[in-house]
Design an enzyme around this catalytic site. Structure first.
Site, mmCIF file in Angstrom:
data_model
loop_
_atom_site.group_PDB
_atom_site.id
_atom_site.type_symbol
_atom_site.label_atom_id
_atom_site.label_comp_id
_atom_site.label_asym_id
_atom_site.label_seq_id
_atom_site.Cartn_x
_atom_site.Cartn_y
_atom_site.Cartn_z
ATOM 1 N N GLY A 155 -122.000 -57.300 -28.696
ATOM 2 C CA GLY A 155 -122.165 -58.472 -29.564
ATOM 3 C C GLY A 155 -120.823 -59.139 -29.810
ATOM 4 O O GLY A 155 -119.872 -58.946 -29.042
ATOM 5 N N PHE A 156 -120.728 -59.909 -30.877
ATOM 6 C CA PHE A 156 -119.481 -60.629 -31.143
ATOM 7 C C PHE A 156 -118.301 -59.686 -31.298
ATOM 8 O O PHE A 156 -117.226 -59.933 -30.773
ATOM 9 C CB PHE A 156 -119.630 -61.493 -32.394
ATOM 10 C CG PHE A 156 -120.487 -62.704 -32.183
ATOM 11 C CD1 PHE A 156 -120.023 -63.747 -31.397
ATOM 12 C CD2 PHE A 156 -121.744 -62.806 -32.750
ATOM 13 C CE1 PHE A 156 -120.792 -64.873 -31.180
ATOM 14 C CE2 PHE A 156 -122.527 -63.933 -32.546
ATOM 15 C CZ PHE A 156 -122.049 -64.964 -31.766
ATOM 16 N N GLY A 175 -121.729 -51.590 -27.860
ATOM 17 C CA GLY A 175 -122.240 -52.859 -28.382
ATOM 18 C C GLY A 175 -121.506 -54.062 -27.823
ATOM 19 O O GLY A 175 -120.289 -54.173 -27.968
ATOM 20 N N ALA A 235 -120.816 -63.969 -37.434
ATOM 21 C CA ALA A 235 -120.008 -63.787 -36.232
ATOM 22 C C ALA A 235 -118.510 -63.639 -36.510
ATOM 23 O O ALA A 235 -117.839 -62.774 -35.945
ATOM 24 C CB ALA A 235 -120.249 -64.958 -35.269
ATOM 25 N N GLN A 236 -117.957 -64.485 -37.416
ATOM 26 C CA GLN A 236 -116.509 -64.534 -37.600
ATOM 27 C C GLN A 236 -115.856 -63.192 -37.967
ATOM 28 O O GLN A 236 -114.886 -62.784 -37.312
ATOM 29 C CB GLN A 236 -116.141 -65.610 -38.630
ATOM 30 C CG GLN A 236 -115.907 -66.976 -37.997
ATOM 31 C CD GLN A 236 -114.807 -66.947 -36.945
ATOM 32 O OE1 GLN A 236 -113.771 -66.319 -37.121
ATOM 33 N NE2 GLN A 236 -115.050 -67.605 -35.830
ATOM 34 N N GLU A 259 -133.015 -72.049 -41.516
ATOM 35 C CA GLU A 259 -133.030 -72.681 -40.203
ATOM 36 C C GLU A 259 -134.423 -72.610 -39.574
ATOM 37 O O GLU A 259 -134.897 -73.576 -38.982
ATOM 38 C CB GLU A 259 -131.970 -72.038 -39.300
ATOM 39 C CG GLU A 259 -130.566 -72.477 -39.720
ATOM 40 C CD GLU A 259 -129.431 -71.643 -39.143
ATOM 41 O OE1 GLU A 259 -128.302 -72.135 -39.118
ATOM 42 O OE2 GLU A 259 -129.667 -70.486 -38.736
ATOM 43 N N ASP A 297 -121.354 -56.062 -38.093
ATOM 44 C CA ASP A 297 -122.393 -55.876 -39.110
ATOM 45 C C ASP A 297 -122.592 -54.422 -39.508
ATOM 46 O O ASP A 297 -123.169 -54.139 -40.554
ATOM 47 C CB ASP A 297 -123.739 -56.414 -38.604
ATOM 48 C CG ASP A 297 -123.768 -57.929 -38.540
ATOM 49 O OD1 ASP A 297 -122.720 -58.546 -38.807
ATOM 50 O OD2 ASP A 297 -124.828 -58.484 -38.218
#
Lengths: 433, 433
Positions: free
Chosen positions: A18-19, A16, A328-329, A175, A312
């Protein structure tokens, strides 16, 4: 000699990009390990801005950084475009759809996608937003709805094309709804001749009693006001009972209502990646209600100190009693922690448990409006939006994209024009009138 | 009164929002006519830069301007997202896949696509470049080829992944081959661990005896030199005999050679839009060898002064004895001429035949290199590239895109990094190793 030394190096495999996965890979740059980063995509996606692609403000490339490019100066790191299908925990190897790869330490960071709470048939009518392809599909649906409304002569059918329903008022839903409000009132203002886009009906449906449920109530109230100003109708305390072709049925208390609509956007329900189930089967991991892997204080799974689960996909509840939020954090901090832990283990140093530092939460609601919960400070409006803007620009991985995004935001701010309004993909004609 | 006046207005229908159709629509802004512009896409595409999307330098939105946005201040103009399937010349109406629309004057500007000279089976292995979807598909194939080469252990198979064949050395073929050279030598330089991208073999195959056949021979020679510097192998006088999965067979004189390759890009052969055949059947128009409509000196078809055909679909040979080239300038000038002619007819003024002013030809060959044939001046190298850059920026329709493109070109020039390197679309995994 040199090559045997390389072959002996501790092998870290990260699934992965991702972040979480990317921050672990970046932090391991100078570690005496061999890193392999596996991802199904050739890019790292800046997911917090995906809704801006779905609403035509940015292009996919602006929020996607090629993983090879980000890691090109990491000489100890290989990037592999591949799909992990199975984890053989006993044999310490990851099985790919086209090969396999052995590891000494494994970091699983494959994230989550959306779920429909058992109603998988809804997906066809109410797509979610997790990938670049999801975003261009959503953009396509939104733009085609206005095109079809312009062509449609039957007033009832036209009204259904002009009704947009967003399910879920978490940050993504808020959003999306805010951006839809701007599209209808500003962006498309002069574009049509038969319809008035500002008469579009934008509904935000949320089961909880307020928008942005994880935020403090005063910020939810502020968000509600800002959304109303953008023409968004908010239906809190409303549960989606059914979604079919052309209609959504919602229940508010005793009352059930079926709303004709041709565009439904799904921003509710999270389901962890299927690799979680793999870890349950193969390594005895425990999963929570949404499929997340319950991890130890050091982010490993019980009995397998060589397997870390972050982002996640992971349920880390040791700090507050609740899992960390799927943003994200926590993923970035966990990635860095795991990289540091791997280095410390190799040096046989003491390892502290993971400690998450909550830097706060931000959600934007259209032009120059946002809410910010920094813990010690709660803000809404322009000030929150400035913070949102600064933080998001800062975390975009590539410098060129920072400039491109800033330029397009400045343009959007001053002209209210969204330039990436392309209907792409399969031939949309004839329109489904 | 007002509405009956509008209903009485002369109805101009334009099919196609490319350079020809859009320039006609723009020029009719203040004419006492009702304009309807029909296109299958919701955007005008700046086709001369499509190869930059295919090679990851720009995003699709950077070269696509939403037609509604471009024409939003034209109060006499409607944009219709629709596909014209038939022209009923006797009944003066355009039949759509989902409706019909009557006209007093019709402008057909539906352009051309590529053809395989009767070998339609080749398309699957050797895609052409005419649409945004073509460009993202080409980008996907190019990037996946390097990914597969990185994974492939068999040296012969790896070499086939590292071989890129561009068929046709007209401007598009030359620009694609040049960009491929840059990708292999500069952009991907440090991205891989098992392969060396600069060892990729890039072949440009052309049946004529030189590259850029429509240009003066000295410029062809200059282009050849610049391509060689980018590592492109040029095979002129070479005919493609066969294309199959994994190989291209070419003949040079007596010699036939089959080259294993996994990436073939088609930049040869033009075929006019099928609406040309429609005009032949329904309005008795004459077609040339590639399906273009032979037009009168005023760009109408014989016997139908109310039907104009412009751009790549039209064969206008009255000026030089040869059809005008299939590039932007003749289409733009023809669009303006037709708009002016319609106004003059309504004012019953004298009409001059169409006169094309050749402003010259430009083709770019990678970084800071191009050839320019301005008729009175022939240039190659940096000076030609500066002209190319200026002219292309000038003709991009939207101001925001001009800025975004300029910024990305500046970035590309200084860093040689192409940021839009996304593999998007259907799941590419498992790789076809």
């Amino acid at each position: 000699m040199g090559s045997s030394k390389v072959a002996d190096k501790h092998r870290v495999v990260i699934i992965g990009g991702g972040f979480g996965g990317l921050s672990a890979a970046k932090r391991l740059k100078h570690a005496p390990v061999q890193v392999t980063l596996i991802d199904r995509c050739n890019y790292h996606l800046f997911q917090p801005l995906l809704y801006q692609v779905a609403t035509g403000a940015l292009s996919p490339a602006n929020i996607a950084a090629p993983l090879r490019n980000v890691l090109k100066n990491h000489r100890n790191t290989k990037v592999l475009l591949a799909e992990a299908t199975r984890i053989d925990a006993a044999g310490r190897r990851v099985i790919l759809s086209d090969g396999e790869i052995p590891y000494d330490t494994l970091i699983v960071a494959t994230g989550a996608s959306h779920q429909y709470f058992g109603h998988d048939a809804w997906e066809k009518f109410a797509p979610g937003l997790k990938t670049v392809e999801d975003a261009t599909d959503m953009r396509r649906r939104i733009l085609l709805a206005f095109e079809a409304a312009e062509r449609e002569r039957d007033p009832a059918k036209c009204a259904a094309w002009m009704t947009f329903i967003v399910v879920g008022a978490g940050p993504t839903g808020v959003e999306l709804a805010g951006a839809l409000g701007e599209i209808a009132h500003d962006t498309l203002k002069h574009d049509f001749r038969n319809i008035n886009p500002s008469q579009a009906s934008i509904l935000l449906v949320e089961a909880a009693d307020r928008v942005l449920p994880p935020y403090p109530p005063p910020l939810s109230a502020a968000a509600r006001k800002m959304l109303a100003r953008l023409g968004v109708t908010i239906r809190t305390g409303a549960t989606v009972m059914n979604i079919e072709d052309g209609a959504v049925t919602i229940r508010e208390g005793e009352r059930t209502e079926t709303i004709p609509t041709r565009t439904i956007l799904w921003a509710a329900g999270v389901l962890a990646s299927p690799l979680g189930r793999m870890l349950a089967q193969e390594a005895g991991a425990t999963l929570d209600r949404v499929g997340r892997v319950v991890v130890e204080p050091d982010l490993t799974i019980p009995g397998h100190p060589e397997i870390f689960v972050i982002g996640d996909l992971s349920n880390f509840s040791h700090q507050t009693g609740k899992p960390l939020p799927g943003v994200a954090q926590p993923a970035i901090q966990a990635g860095r922690y795991v990289a540091k832990t791997i280095e410390r283990r190799l040096r046989v140093e003491k390892i502290e448990p993971f400690h998450y530092v909550d830097k706060g939460n931000l959600a934007t609601i259209g032009r120059a409006a946002a809410v910010a919960d920094l813990g010690w400070l709660r803000l809404s409006g322009l000030a929150a939006w400035m913070i949102w803007l600064f933080v998001h620009l800062l975390y975009i991985v590539q410098f060129q994209n920072r400039l491109l995004v800033l330029m397009q935001w400045a343009w959007l701010y001053f002209t209210r024009d969204r330039s990436a309004r392309l209907i792409t993909g399969k031939n949309p004609l004839p329109l489904d009138l």
